[in-house]
Motif scaffolding. Sequence first.
Motif, short mmCIF file in Angstrom:
data_model
loop_
_atom_site.label_atom_id
_atom_site.label_comp_id
_atom_site.label_asym_id
_atom_site.label_seq_id
_atom_site.Cartn_x
_atom_site.Cartn_y
_atom_site.Cartn_z
N UNK A 80 4.32 -0.33 4.01
CA UNK A 80 5.14 -0.42 2.92
C UNK A 80 4.37 -0.66 1.78
N UNK A 82 1.39 0.25 1.20
CA UNK A 82 0.57 1.43 0.87
C UNK A 82 1.40 2.69 0.44
N UNK A 84 3.33 4.82 -1.85
CA UNK A 84 3.34 4.95 -3.36
C UNK A 84 4.90 5.30 -3.68
N UNK A 85 5.37 5.76 -2.49
CA UNK A 85 6.60 6.57 -2.93
C UNK A 85 7.97 5.52 -2.52
N UNK A 86 7.93 4.34 -2.17
CA UNK A 86 8.90 3.53 -1.82
C UNK A 86 9.74 3.94 -0.44
N UNK A 102 6.84 11.55 1.49
CA UNK A 102 5.87 12.79 0.90
C UNK A 102 5.06 13.45 1.96
N UNK A 103 4.98 12.72 3.22
CA UNK A 103 4.18 13.19 4.32
C UNK A 103 2.72 13.01 4.17
N UNK A 104 2.27 12.35 3.64
CA UNK A 104 1.06 11.65 3.48
C UNK A 104 0.06 11.39 4.38
N UNK A 105 1.00 10.88 5.35
CA UNK A 105 0.24 10.40 6.56
C UNK A 105 -0.46 9.07 6.45
N UNK A 106 -0.31 8.38 5.19
CA UNK A 106 -0.95 6.94 4.95
C UNK A 106 -0.59 5.94 5.64
N UNK A 109 -2.31 5.96 8.95
CA UNK A 109 -3.68 5.54 8.90
C UNK A 109 -3.71 3.85 8.73
N UNK A 110 -2.72 3.27 7.76
CA UNK A 110 -3.00 1.88 7.56
C UNK A 110 -2.61 0.80 8.84
N UNK A 118 3.73 10.34 14.16
CA UNK A 118 4.41 11.50 13.56
C UNK A 118 5.29 12.32 14.46
N UNK B 81 -3.15 15.90 3.19
CA UNK B 81 -2.06 16.62 3.60
C UNK B 81 -1.79 17.87 2.74
N UNK B 82 -2.16 17.74 1.54
CA UNK B 82 -1.92 18.73 0.42
C UNK B 82 -2.85 19.55 0.28
N UNK B 104 -4.39 8.45 0.22
CA UNK B 104 -5.19 8.38 1.51
C UNK B 104 -6.34 8.76 1.46
N UNK B 107 -8.40 5.80 0.60
CA UNK B 107 -8.19 4.78 1.69
C UNK B 107 -9.34 5.25 2.63
N UNK C 48 10.13 6.73 -7.79
CA UNK C 48 10.61 7.05 -6.43
C UNK C 48 11.20 5.80 -5.54
#
Lengths: 284, 281, 108
Positions: A80, A82, A84-86, A102-106, A109-110, A118, B81-82, B104, B107, C48
């Motif tokens: 949560x 990490x 950035x998009x809530x 946003x599907x960043x996958x962060x 990782x964390x 996923x 991813x982008x 990311x 990180x 967001x």
Amino acid sequence: MAVRIALAGGKGGTGKTTLAVGLARAFVSAGERVSLLDLDVEEPNAHLFFKDLREVSRREVLSSVPVVRQEDCTACGRCRDFCRFNAIVVFDKAIVLEEFCHRCGGCVLVCPEGAIEEREVVIGEVVKAVGGGLELVSGWLKVGQANPGPVIREVKAEGVGGQWLVLDCPPGSGCAFVESVEGADLLLGVVEDTPFGAHDFRKAVRVAREMGIDVLVVVNRYGMGNGEVLRVCEEEGIEVLAKVPFREEVHRSLARGIDPYSASGELRAILDSLRDALMARVRG
Amino acid sequence: MRPKEIVVASGKGGAGKTLITALLASTPESKVICDCDVEASNLHLLLGPKIESSQRLHLGTVARVKRDVCRGCGRCWQACRFSAIEDRDGKAYVVPELCEGCGVCAFVCPASAIEMVEEDTGDVFFGRTDWGELFYAELLPGRGSSGRLVSELKGRARKRAMALGCRWLLVDGPPGLGCPVISAISGADVVVLVVEASLSGLSDAERLLALVRRFDVEVVAVANKSGISGELDGRLQAWLEEESVPLALRIPFSPDIACLYANAVLPKALVDISPLVDCIA
Amino acid sequence: MRIAVPVSAPSKEALMDEKFGRAQWFLIYDSQSGRYEVVENPGFEASSGAGPAAVQTLRNHSVDVLLAENIGPKAKDLLAVAGIKAYEDYSGRGEDAIREFLTSQGSR
């Protein structure tokens, strides 16, 4: 090598789809192989101007969203913090909110427990059809999905059959526009002869130039407004390849889905000469 | 009292959103006006505001590589991813147009060579018009954060409308269905669905309504450029009835309206907006 | 029981904020202690996910009940997941809304 022509203009409703379909048909009538790509995946319309479409393929566009394995989540909250998009809340366990992700996958990782994995979800569709002597590839963003980018990329990957790739691009000058015109050989600005068209086109030109794409212009609804768009083109050193006058009867035909190449003799002649000008430019 | 938040939207571009917004703006109702089409803002060209302030906004973040620290290990471009990080001469390079600012890359970088910095997003303008205060914004060309800019812009307009005790917050929405539209509709009390009476206009409005239905919001429709074909008008009407959306106003397709509008003149004498106002109020 | 109300200023006399996710403060009443407190909603300006951030704030403060004028469908779902009971159509001053709720519940 195929030639990629992106029809775009900044403002919506300036006639991009009309010109894209018409130009694609003009190439066909000259015996060229054409792929028409509808990259306005939020509101695709090009298919409405064909009466004889036959679907060839239909493919889902997938994107991966994180899923929390409840038994392994310790509710530490790092995911949560990490995000950035809530898009993650932590109550007793972490919960992913797909519509904000946003599907960043962060988060994957964390997570110190490896509790997030996923899963693929459908975010849109790519439909390929043939008709009118050409190949039409349309992208459809699923309603409720916020990011058209992956669908646009898939349409571009699928629509590679022609020698000429005609790209019907979304309005605006933001990320959907950038994603659409990326890799184009030239941007054919479809600009309506109004102060609005001129204002919005300026922004699109700036992006295209930053991306190193040549810009040419078709002025649509010519004679209706104050001619400001011609001044913009002159200032920017942009060549105007065609001027399409506003004709009430043509507008009525297009509203009903009549193919622009057949809507009027005048429009057909303009589309043919536009095609010839583009062919001469590209092939020397 | 909170102002009533009215969002004019259509899905299709060029369907008449800005025309309807400007006509609503020109009514005596107390209001703050907000143009949420930040990629192609046009309302100010019609309303001619006296600009009182402008501000460059930095919303969200973008990754920046310290080239002297980067060892070129490639973990960031593998993790992104982008496709926003490229290998340029053996070091990481961020393509700002594609960066979502998720963090990311920073990180995963073992050398701490990536920092997240504020991104220039766009400019917000505030001005006065004869009919109320106007907020609009210009997204910097190619920026990916138009949804965030819309939220921020609307938030400012909303606060102002509350402070002034206005009855309306009148919002001109962006075209499409994606991020900026979702941000514009979010929080609305009423969506004015402008449907162009054409095949494309209908198709786009259908998709937009499906999106709007995901929000808890009242919908009223305006049929624009109608009268082109009885069949299209019939389809439009039947569809709205089926969806229980009231048709507040029908504007005929008219070259006179189009020509005035094309010269940034509001065709007030040719369109009576009051049935829509009654329907909203 | 802990009851929260979105308010437009940090006091119990403040008027309720109509849009719960965008409220800067929550007024919280603890029926056990009979005390009021005001907590800030850090997500009120989030670009967001303001709704989820607001629900997270309530949850972090162990809120059981939310009174609001209007709650979006997505926030409603999330509140249910968080185990927070949500009631709509409350307006006016924050303190009055809480009293009205307690009266309707036949509680203290």
